[in-house]
Write a protein that holds these residues in place. Structure first.
Motif, PDB file in Angstrom:
ATOM      1  N   TYR A 133      31.136  46.281  36.328  1.00 24.85           N
ATOM      2  CA  TYR A 133      32.126  45.180  36.977  1.00 24.85           C
ATOM      3  C   TYR A 133      33.054  45.985  37.955  1.00 24.85           C
ATOM      4  N   TYR A 134      33.064  44.699  39.065  1.00 22.37           N
ATOM      5  CA  TYR A 134      34.043  45.496  40.285  1.00 22.37           C
ATOM      6  C   TYR A 134      35.263  44.031  39.863  1.00 22.37           C
ATOM      7  N   LEU A 135      36.805  45.337  40.323  1.00 24.36           N
ATOM      8  CA  LEU A 135      37.904  43.956  40.765  1.00 24.36           C
ATOM      9  C   LEU A 135      38.062  44.628  42.409  1.00 24.36           C
ATOM     10  N   GLN A 136      38.614  43.942  43.154  1.00 18.69           N
ATOM     11  CA  GLN A 136      38.484  44.191  44.521  1.00 18.69           C
ATOM     12  C   GLN A 136      40.294  44.210  44.444  1.00 18.69           C
TER      13      GLN A 136
ATOM     14  N   HIS B 123      21.176  46.006  36.988  1.00 19.82           N
ATOM     15  CA  HIS B 123      22.454  45.988  36.378  1.00 19.82           C
ATOM     16  C   HIS B 123      23.065  44.426  37.688  1.00 19.82           C
ATOM     17  N   LYS B 124      22.889  43.816  36.909  1.00 21.70           N
ATOM     18  CA  LYS B 124      24.412  42.122  38.255  1.00 21.70           C
ATOM     19  C   LYS B 124      24.967  43.345  38.942  1.00 21.70           C
ATOM     20  N   ILE B 125      25.092  43.120  39.828  1.00 18.03           N
ATOM     21  CA  ILE B 125      27.186  44.179  39.997  1.00 18.03           C
ATOM     22  C   ILE B 125      28.020  42.666  40.613  1.00 18.03           C
ATOM     23  N   VAL B 126      29.036  42.457  39.421  1.00 18.88           N
ATOM     24  CA  VAL B 126      29.774  40.922  38.804  1.00 18.88           C
ATOM     25  C   VAL B 126      31.139  41.729  39.676  1.00 18.88           C
ATOM     26  N   SER B 127      32.451  40.578  40.112  1.00 15.16           N
ATOM     27  CA  SER B 127      32.966  41.055  40.104  1.00 15.16           C
ATOM     28  C   SER B 127      33.693  39.812  39.413  1.00 15.16           C
ATOM     29  N   CYS B 128      35.396  40.637  38.912  1.00 14.70           N
ATOM     30  CA  CYS B 128      36.458  40.290  37.616  1.00 14.70           C
ATOM     31  C   CYS B 128      36.695  38.787  37.985  1.00 14.70           C
ATOM     32  N   GLU B 129      36.509  38.945  39.425  1.00 13.11           N
ATOM     33  CA  GLU B 129      36.977  37.744  39.623  1.00 13.11           C
ATOM     34  C   GLU B 129      36.561  36.197  39.142  1.00 13.11           C
ATOM     35  N   SER B 130      35.396  36.632  39.520  1.00 17.40           N
ATOM     36  CA  SER B 130      34.802  35.523  38.681  1.00 17.40           C
ATOM     37  C   SER B 130      33.763  35.090  38.035  1.00 17.40           C
ATOM     38  N   SER B 131      33.944  36.071  37.177  1.00 16.55           N
ATOM     39  CA  SER B 131      33.454  36.163  35.645  1.00 16.55           C
ATOM     40  C   SER B 131      33.922  36.601  34.437  1.00 16.55           C
ATOM     41  N   ASP B 132      33.993  36.461  32.982  1.00 17.21           N
ATOM     42  CA  ASP B 132      34.311  36.759  32.024  1.00 17.21           C
ATOM     43  C   ASP B 132      33.517  37.898  31.530  1.00 17.21           C
ATOM     44  N   PRO B 133      34.252  38.873  30.890  1.00 17.52           N
ATOM     45  CA  PRO B 133      32.784  39.768  29.796  1.00 17.52           C
ATOM     46  C   PRO B 133      31.804  38.703  28.839  1.00 17.52           C
ATOM     47  N   SER B 134      30.849  38.493  28.432  1.00 16.53           N
ATOM     48  CA  SER B 134      30.181  37.589  27.724  1.00 16.53           C
ATOM     49  C   SER B 134      30.640  38.215  26.382  1.00 16.53           C
ATOM     50  N   GLU B 135      30.280  37.557  25.348  1.00 10.96           N
ATOM     51  CA  GLU B 135      31.046  37.812  23.834  1.00 10.96           C
ATOM     52  C   GLU B 135      30.786  39.008  23.314  1.00 10.96           C
TER      53      GLU B 135
ATOM     54  N   SER C  12      42.759  28.291  28.854  1.00 12.06           N
ATOM     55  CA  SER C  12      41.564  29.969  28.411  1.00 12.06           C
ATOM     56  C   SER C  12      41.962  30.914  28.046  1.00 12.06           C
ATOM     57  N   SER C  13      40.342  31.319  26.493  1.00  8.46           N
ATOM     58  CA  SER C  13      41.475  32.045  26.078  1.00  8.46           C
ATOM     59  C   SER C  13      40.950  33.630  26.505  1.00  8.46           C
ATOM     60  N   ARG C  14      40.268  34.521  27.568  1.00  6.70           N
ATOM     61  CA  ARG C  14      40.537  34.727  28.743  1.00  6.70           C
ATOM     62  C   ARG C  14      41.576  35.853  28.870  1.00  6.70           C
ATOM     63  N   LEU C  15      42.907  35.303  29.270  1.00  6.73           N
ATOM     64  CA  LEU C  15      44.029  36.032  28.780  1.00  6.73           C
ATOM     65  C   LEU C  15      44.692  36.671  28.040  1.00  6.73           C
ATOM     66  N   THR C  16      45.712  37.464  28.153  1.00  7.16           N
ATOM     67  CA  THR C  16      45.744  37.693  26.993  1.00  7.16           C
ATOM     68  C   THR C  16      47.423  38.082  27.644  1.00  7.16           C
ATOM     69  N   SER C  17      48.018  38.801  28.622  1.00  8.71           N
ATOM     70  CA  SER C  17      49.840  39.233  28.583  1.00  8.71           C
ATOM     71  C   SER C  17      49.469  38.710  30.316  1.00  8.71           C
ATOM     72  N   SER C  18      48.913  37.885  30.747  1.00  9.47           N
ATOM     73  CA  SER C  18      48.987  36.750  31.769  1.00  9.47           C
ATOM     74  C   SER C  18      49.204  35.530  31.261  1.00  9.47           C
ATOM     75  N   PRO C  19      50.263  34.841  32.188  1.00 12.44           N
ATOM     76  CA  PRO C  19      50.084  32.904  32.136  1.00 12.44           C
ATOM     77  C   PRO C  19      48.936  32.427  32.220  1.00 12.44           C
ATOM     78  N   VAL C  20      48.868  32.595  33.636  1.00  2.66           N
ATOM     79  CA  VAL C  20      47.447  32.129  34.290  1.00  2.66           C
ATOM     80  C   VAL C  20      46.443  33.004  35.329  1.00  2.66           C
ATOM     81  N   LEU C  21      46.004  32.351  35.937  1.00  4.52           N
ATOM     82  CA  LEU C  21      45.000  33.051  37.034  1.00  4.52           C
ATOM     83  C   LEU C  21      44.033  31.887  38.020  1.00  4.52           C
ATOM     84  N   ILE C  22      43.793  32.593  39.391  1.00  9.96           N
ATOM     85  CA  ILE C  22      42.793  31.009  39.848  1.00  9.96           C
ATOM     86  C   ILE C  22      41.772  32.119  39.618  1.00  9.96           C
ATOM     87  N   THR C  23      40.240  31.745  39.230  1.00  7.02           N
ATOM     88  CA  THR C  23      38.945  31.863  39.244  1.00  7.02           C
ATOM     89  C   THR C  23      38.166  30.901  40.045  1.00  7.02           C
TER      90      THR C  23
END
Length: 725
Positions: free
Chosen positions: A500-503, A547-559, A604-615
């Motif tokens: 996982y990477y984040l720009q 290993h697939k290289i995935v952007s954090c902006e386009s994917s959630d960690p799997s359960e 979404s249940s992805r967020l913890t401390s932020s109210p919204v995000l773009i996906t």
């Protein structure tokens, strides 16, 4: 196996009426070239003195003074009797015209060809003195092995002389009278079995001598074989279909070529011009080259020496010469191999580069040599363009050359050479990263952009290039640390499958990003990529070691990835949550309010401390790249609609529901709309997608006003009515 043809080459303008008046001047100028041996020496001593290394020379008495070998010998040649005239055959004349006018693209090449022929002649004489006994043994008055060049703009003469093997009358006719007959090539065939001399012969095609006619009105070749009892001869031609051979007295052993230069080519009689050409093409020829009495080739061909015999000072001096640089090299690689190709290479990585300062794009840094003779400077076909920062020399006798030896032919062998060199450079850089981690991190800071360029352009080697990439990550303690993809994989939990990477603009921004929250909660390491082109690099790389290289902006960690423990402190702060029905109502409201800007809205249940995000959006770096290159117009970019996710546990989202759905009066509706639009713009800012931040200033001012509406004015201020009273 380089290209040189005959034993000697040169060009000269024969003004017969001027020769006699010049003889006295040349004799005075060349008087220093006469030898003054006064003590007899045994043949073994003389051979050691002439051909062996400087270490051996130190043991020899009667050292030859440097001044004795600097300039060409004076014009003591004297023709004897009637000469014989010959004519080139019609086909030969046509071939000569082709060689002179069509084979070579640059006239200065003739200097390289003549020097290469002279070097071959010296090597042949050295071999003959070793193998052919008394008839070739050196004599007391023999000159040491050297190549001497004299140029004179006033007389328009170019003279080159060597003390090599020389030629008999038959050899002059055979080697020079016949075009494309390579005496050097035949010599190599004769001695190839078990002789080191074959490795030093340059000639191959038999046309190099005739390149001198490109700048010469006429040429004379004075030659006397180094075999005892040989007679001197003079070969003369204007390159117009005829040549003559005369017996000649007063010749030293070896060959002297006198070119009468055309009026239009007088620049080749300038010392500075010839010096530049020699240093460009023939600076590493094994024998000493003197130009108008001064030694020219003072830098040694280090790539042909054993690596343990080269000092750091020699490396620095050679690097500065070959790279035209003033700094010291950061890394160096001395590479020699005989299989699958014969390669001798010496390569360096500089401390910095000009592209870092946004200057013009660098030219390739590697030059192609064959047997220490330059074939192509700044050769583009040796390595891919992204390795243009590597400086140095690659020398291979296996490369296929074209007839003029100005470039290598595009063949499978050349591609194989490029592949071998490229893989060796990448392995070299990887070894350096293991050997000295801190030094390599500094290297990557300066040169990482080239390696990233390689990932995007070299599909064959992109995995090897990926090993060399370095990035900061959430596991690092500060900005100065970096990790490789291999180190990231080594720390991955067993249940994690993706990289996982984040720009992000910086590490601090990445740690505060809403896209990092879910990964932080599950203890998953995220690589922070701060260069605008990094997302494009990762898109091209896509996979690394399965290993697939995935952007954090386009994917959630799997359960099942990462840790499953919950953040108790965060849960205590966010115990309240919208019900499913309330969430659906808020989603419907946001969908209607932001219909021109969003494609979908969901809880979404992805967020913890932020109210919204773009996906599920095109990353900001890619959008900017496409707009910069005209792939997407401004109008289309502004019309993009995004996917919005909301956090039902966040206090702002819960209270927005109250404003928008529960208290749906005019005032609440207006405030709810402002909050909704601001939350959406905040999400765009987090994704670095907001084009013009000025567009939100009016709304922010309005929200600040709403927030301060119930705050009383300072007690010291009076109303306007009170002031009137």
């Amino acid at each position: 196996k380089a290209t040189v043809s005959v034993l000697y080459c040169c060009s000269y303008q024969s003004f017969i009426t001027m020769m006699r008046s010049m003889i006295s001047r040349i004799a005075l100028r060349g008087a220093r070239g006469t030898s003054e041996f006064v003590r007899p020496m045994r043949q073994e001593r003389m051979f050691q003195k002439r051909w062996c290394s400087k270490a051996a020379e130190d043991d020899v008495v009667d050292e030859v003074k440097e001044s004795e070998i600097k300039t060409a010998a004076p014009a003591t040649e004297k023709l004897v009797g009637e000469g014989e005239n010959f004519e080139f055959q019609a086909e030969t004349q046509q071939l000569l015209d082709i060689v002179i006018r069509s084979v070579y693209t640059d006239k200065e090449i003739f200097v390289r060809e003549l020097i290469s022929n002279a070097s071959d002649a010296l090597e042949k004489r050295r071999h003959n003195e070793i193998t052919r006994g008394d008839s070739w043994a050196p004599e007391e008055n023999d000159q040491p092995p050297s190549i001497r060049i004299d140029v004179n703009s006033d007389t328009r003469q170019f003279i080159i002389q060597d003390t090599g093997v020389g030629m008999t009358k038959d050899e002059l006719t055979k080697h020079i009278g016949n075009i494309c007959f390579s005496g050097s090539k035949n010599f190599v065939k004769e001695i190839q079995e078990g002789s080191s001399a074959a490795d030093s012969i340059i000639g191959q095609f038999g046309v190099g001598f005739y390149s001198a006619f490109m700048i010469s009105k006429s040429i004379k070749v004075y030659s006397r074989s180094a075999e005892k009892g040989s007679t001197g001869w003079c070969w003369e031609s204007e390159g117009a279909g005829k040549y003559s051979i005369h017996e000649c007295e007063g010749l030293e052993k070896g060959t002297k070529i006198v070119c009468e230069v055309k009026e239009t080519e007088v620049a080749f009689c300038a010392q500075t011009v010839i010096e530049r050409i020699i240093k460009k093409y023939s600076n590493f020829v094994a024998y000493e080259i003197y130009l108008n009495g001064s030694r020219i080739n003072t830098v040694e061909a280090l790539w042909m020496k054993p690596r343990d015999e080269i000092s750091e000072e020699e490396h620095t001096e050679f690097y500065k010469f070959i790279a035209n640089a003033y700094d010291n090299p950061r890394f160096k690689l001395h590479y020699s191999v005989d299989c699958p190709l014969n390669i001798n290479a010496l390569m360096y990585v500089p401390n910095s580069h000009t592209e870092r300062m946004n200057l013009q794009r660098m030219e390739p840094g590697l030059s192609l040599y064959c047997r220490k003779v330059l074939i192509q400077a700044k050769c583009r076909s040796l390595v891919p363009d992204y390795l243009r920062f590597v400086k140095g020399v690659v020398d291979s006798e296996d490369i296929p050359l074209n007839l003029s030896r100005e470039s290598a032919q595009d063949s499978a062998l050349l591609r194989k050479l490029s592949s071998v060199i490229t893989k060796k450079i990448l392995k070299w850089l990887h070894d350096e990263s293991v050997r000295d981690t801190e030094q390599y991190i500094q290297f990557f800071e300066y040169f990482g952009q080239f390696l990233k360029e390689g990932v995007c352009t070299d599909a064959i080697n992109k995995t090897d290039l990926a090993k060399l990439l370095r990035y900061n990550s959430s596991a690092c303690s500060d900005n100065r640390q970096s990790v490789s993809l291999d180190e990231y994989i080594a720390r991955m939990p067993e249940n994690q499958s993706n990289i996982y990477y984040l720009q992000t603009p910086s590490r601090e921004t990445g740690l505060a990003s809403p896209y990092y929250e879910a990964f932080k909660a599950k203890g998953i390491e995220v690589i922070f990529m701060t260069h605008p082109a990094d997302h494009i690099v990762m898109t091209h790389l896509d996979m690394y070691k399965k290993h697939k290289i995935v952007s954090c902006e386009s994917s959630d960690p799997s359960e099942n990835e990462g840790k499953n423990n919950e953040n108790e402190e965060l849960e205590n702060l966010m115990k309240s949550e919208l019900t499913k029905e309330q969430g659906e109502q808020l989603v419907d409201y946001l969908q209607r309010t932001l219909s021109a800007r969003v494609q979908s809205v969901k809880v979404s249940s992805r967020l913890t401390s932020s109210p919204v995000l773009i996906t599920d959006h095109e990353q900001a770096s890619m959008q900017k790249f496409m707009k910069t290159h005209g792939i997407v117009g401004q109008e289309n970019a502004e019309a993009v609609r995004y996917h919005l996710q909301v956090n039902p546990k966040h206090e702002i989202i819960r209270k927005l529901y109250t404003l928008a759905v529960t208290n749906a009066d005019d005032k609440s509706s207006g405030l709810a709309k402002m909050v909704s639009e601001q939350l959406f713009d905040n999400a765009l800012i987090s994704a670095n997608l907001l084009e013009d931040p000025r567009s939100i200033l009016t709304r922010i001012t309005g929200l600040i006003g709403e927030a301060l509406a119930t705050t009383p004015e300072p007690v010291s201020l009076k109303s306007a009515d009170e002031k009137k009273e």
